[in-house]
Design a protein around this motif. Structure first.
Motif, PDB file in Angstrom:
ATOM      1  N   MET A 137       0.798  -1.227   0.000  1.00 52.54           N
ATOM      2  CA  MET A 137       0.000   0.000   0.000  1.00 52.54           C
ATOM      3  C   MET A 137       0.834   1.284   0.000  1.00 52.54           C
ATOM      4  O   MET A 137       0.514   2.237  -0.717  1.00 52.54           O
ATOM      5  CB  MET A 137      -0.956  -0.006   1.195  1.00 52.54           C
ATOM      6  N   SER A 141       1.247   3.826  -3.173  1.00 56.11           N
ATOM      7  CA  SER A 141       0.933   5.247  -3.028  1.00 56.11           C
ATOM      8  C   SER A 141       1.908   6.124  -3.797  1.00 56.11           C
ATOM      9  O   SER A 141       1.544   7.213  -4.252  1.00 56.11           O
ATOM     10  CB  SER A 141       0.949   5.644  -1.546  1.00 56.11           C
ATOM     11  N   GLU A 146      -1.871   6.034 -12.306  1.00 59.86           N
ATOM     12  CA  GLU A 146      -3.164   5.990 -11.624  1.00 59.86           C
ATOM     13  C   GLU A 146      -4.002   4.771 -12.016  1.00 59.86           C
ATOM     14  O   GLU A 146      -4.722   4.214 -11.167  1.00 59.86           O
ATOM     15  CB  GLU A 146      -3.947   7.272 -11.910  1.00 59.86           C
ATOM     16  N   LYS A 149      -3.672   1.832  -9.663  1.00 62.48           N
ATOM     17  CA  LYS A 149      -3.924   1.948  -8.225  1.00 62.48           C
ATOM     18  C   LYS A 149      -5.296   2.506  -7.869  1.00 62.48           C
ATOM     19  O   LYS A 149      -5.688   2.497  -6.700  1.00 62.48           O
ATOM     20  CB  LYS A 149      -2.831   2.790  -7.566  1.00 62.48           C
ATOM     21  N   ARG A 150      -6.047   2.941  -8.860  1.00 62.15           N
ATOM     22  CA  ARG A 150      -7.353   3.557  -8.599  1.00 62.15           C
ATOM     23  C   ARG A 150      -8.271   2.631  -7.815  1.00 62.15           C
ATOM     24  O   ARG A 150      -8.989   3.061  -6.892  1.00 62.15           O
ATOM     25  CB  ARG A 150      -8.000   3.946  -9.932  1.00 62.15           C
ATOM     26  N   ARG A 153      -7.711   2.616  -3.786  1.00 63.34           N
ATOM     27  CA  ARG A 153      -7.759   3.814  -2.962  1.00 63.34           C
ATOM     28  C   ARG A 153      -8.805   3.664  -1.857  1.00 63.34           C
ATOM     29  O   ARG A 153      -9.749   2.896  -2.015  1.00 63.34           O
ATOM     30  CB  ARG A 153      -8.060   5.036  -3.843  1.00 63.34           C
ATOM     31  N   PRO A 154      -8.633   4.363  -0.706  1.00 67.82           N
ATOM     32  CA  PRO A 154      -7.630   5.397  -0.427  1.00 67.82           C
ATOM     33  C   PRO A 154      -6.268   4.817  -0.073  1.00 67.82           C
ATOM     34  O   PRO A 154      -6.179   3.781   0.584  1.00 67.82           O
ATOM     35  CB  PRO A 154      -8.220   6.135   0.776  1.00 67.82           C
ATOM     36  N   LEU A 155      -5.247   5.513  -0.519  1.00 68.25           N
ATOM     37  CA  LEU A 155      -3.864   5.149  -0.223  1.00 68.25           C
ATOM     38  C   LEU A 155      -3.272   6.193   0.723  1.00 68.25           C
ATOM     39  O   LEU A 155      -4.008   6.927   1.376  1.00 68.25           O
ATOM     40  CB  LEU A 155      -3.075   5.042  -1.532  1.00 68.25           C
TER      41      LEU A 155
END
Length: 397
Positions: A137, A141, A146, A149-150, A153-155
């Protein structure tokens, strides 16, 4: 076995190559039909000295006969780990002299990010667009892509990004910044090198504002660019080195290195500021030590740049637009991702292992063992050229 592979083992992509492995030796991997594949990927830069290197295997076997895991990291004195850290310190610039051993590159990234916050008392982290530093994680971050990792999220909050090689963007590093992490050569982005003294300018800006400079050597490290670490090509000394992949000759390993002044902050206020059960495992440390000794006590690293020249001389084709990278971390770029896909798959059929890069679809990964011979380079490049010829004909280019 293939049916069980898909049924019981979690997958990382919709279409894994699914080669059934029998054994590996030197620069070759063999499938269960007995077919030999020349390996130009080396486990994605992990098998620094090739497969089943006798010194690495010998060190592993000798350590197994002494002891394996005995205690969590940092409590007992275990010879392979201590000797590895000492020899490493002797071969990198001061004040980088204390190493924390972990299990993988992404864990090393996590430790380095924590260290930056602990040293500075600040929260902001800066990375680069198209950067890849691992997949846990914290590491995710600071991934600069993007789309990957979208969904997770949240990261981590308070992370900002700059463009690699953009001097103007360095103004984003301020007195709020705990540290900037960047690859010495961007891997997933297509083996993009720094130019015009970019890394020295990052160093200067970090010094101006009191931020830590963290370099990710997970791919370039351990001889792959002709020096022990990639940053040694660019006249810069970082505050923290993150390493992994090729460190242990194909065994799972990672580490981060800093000055003792900085690293000592992790063991108090609070105690156990960073802990790991299996980091520094004596069998893995023995493999790391054997790999490091082979690199610094032989001329393997000196040979790397000559082998790069051979690759560049042989890989000339109308469908190749350029060859990026340095040493044995190079990426021929084709005109399109379709061409690259076809070439990689055709080469596997011919008996040559190539691979893709994470974010740059036109790149062909070439990261063979550093021990690859000139004859093997010539044979592999001939297969690549033959595959390119076939693709050129099929697509009418």
């Amino acid at each position: 076995m293939k049916e069980d592979f898909f049924k019981y083992q979690a997958q990382t992509s919709p279409n894994p190559l699914a080669m059934e492995i029998s054994h590996a030796k030197g620069s070759y991997i063999y499938d269960k039909s007995g077919k030999a594949y020349l390996d130009f990927v080396a486990g994605v830069s992990a098998c620094t000295l090739g497969h089943q290197h006798p010194k690495v295997n010998g060190a592993i076997k000798a350590q197994l006969d002494k002891y394996s895991h005995v205690m969590v990291y940092g409590e007992y004195i275990q010879d392979p780990a201590v000797e590895f850290c000492k020899i490493l310190a002797e071969n990198i610039p001061a004040p980088l002299n204390k190493t924390y051993l972990v299990n993988s590159g992404t864990e090393a990234t996590e430790g380095a990010l924590k260290l930056a916050k602990r040293v500075t008392g600040r929260s902001q982290l800066i990375s680069c667009f198209n950067a890849y530093h691992g997949n846990t994680m914290g590491s995710m971050s600071v991934m600069g892509f993007e789309d990957r990792k979208r969904a997770f999220r949240p990261l981590l909050p308070d992370v900002d990004f700059i463009h690699f090689n953009s001097v103007e963007d360095l103004a984003k590093i301020t007195t709020r910044t705990a540290g900037i992490i960047l690859e010495t050569i961007q891997g997933g982005a297509g083996f993009v090198e720094p130019f015009d003294g970019f890394l020295t300018k990052v160093r200067k800006r970090c010094d101006e504002v009191g931020a830590l400079m963290i370099v990710d050597e997970i791919q370039p490290g351990f001889g792959r660019t002709g020096t022990l670490f990639g940053f040694q090509n660019y006249d810069v000394v970082p505050d923290v080195i993150v390493m992994g992949k090729g460190m242990a000759g194909g065994m799972p390993c990672g580490a981060f290195t800093a000055s003792d002044t900085h690293m000592n902050l992790l063991y108090d206020n609070p105690k156990f500021g960073h802990i790991t059960t299996f980091g520094g495992h004596p069998v893995i440390a023995a493999a790391s030590l054997a790999t490091l000794k082979e690199l610094v006590e032989t001329d393997i690293m000196e040979q790397v740049l000559e082998k790069e020249k051979l690759f560049r001389r042989l890989l000339v084709h109308p469908l190749i637009t350029e060859i990026r990278g340095r040493g044995l971390m190079i990426a021929p770029m084709t005109l399109s991702s379709e061409i690259t896909n076809r070439v990689i798959l055709k080469c596997q059929e011919k008996g040559l292992i190539l691979f893709w890069l994470l974010f740059e679809g036109k790149a062909i990964r070439i990261t063979p063992p550093l021990t690859v011979s000139e004859a093997e380079i010539e044979a592999g490049c001939a297969m690549i050229i033959a595959a390119l010829d076939e693709v050129q004909k099929e697509l009418g280019l």
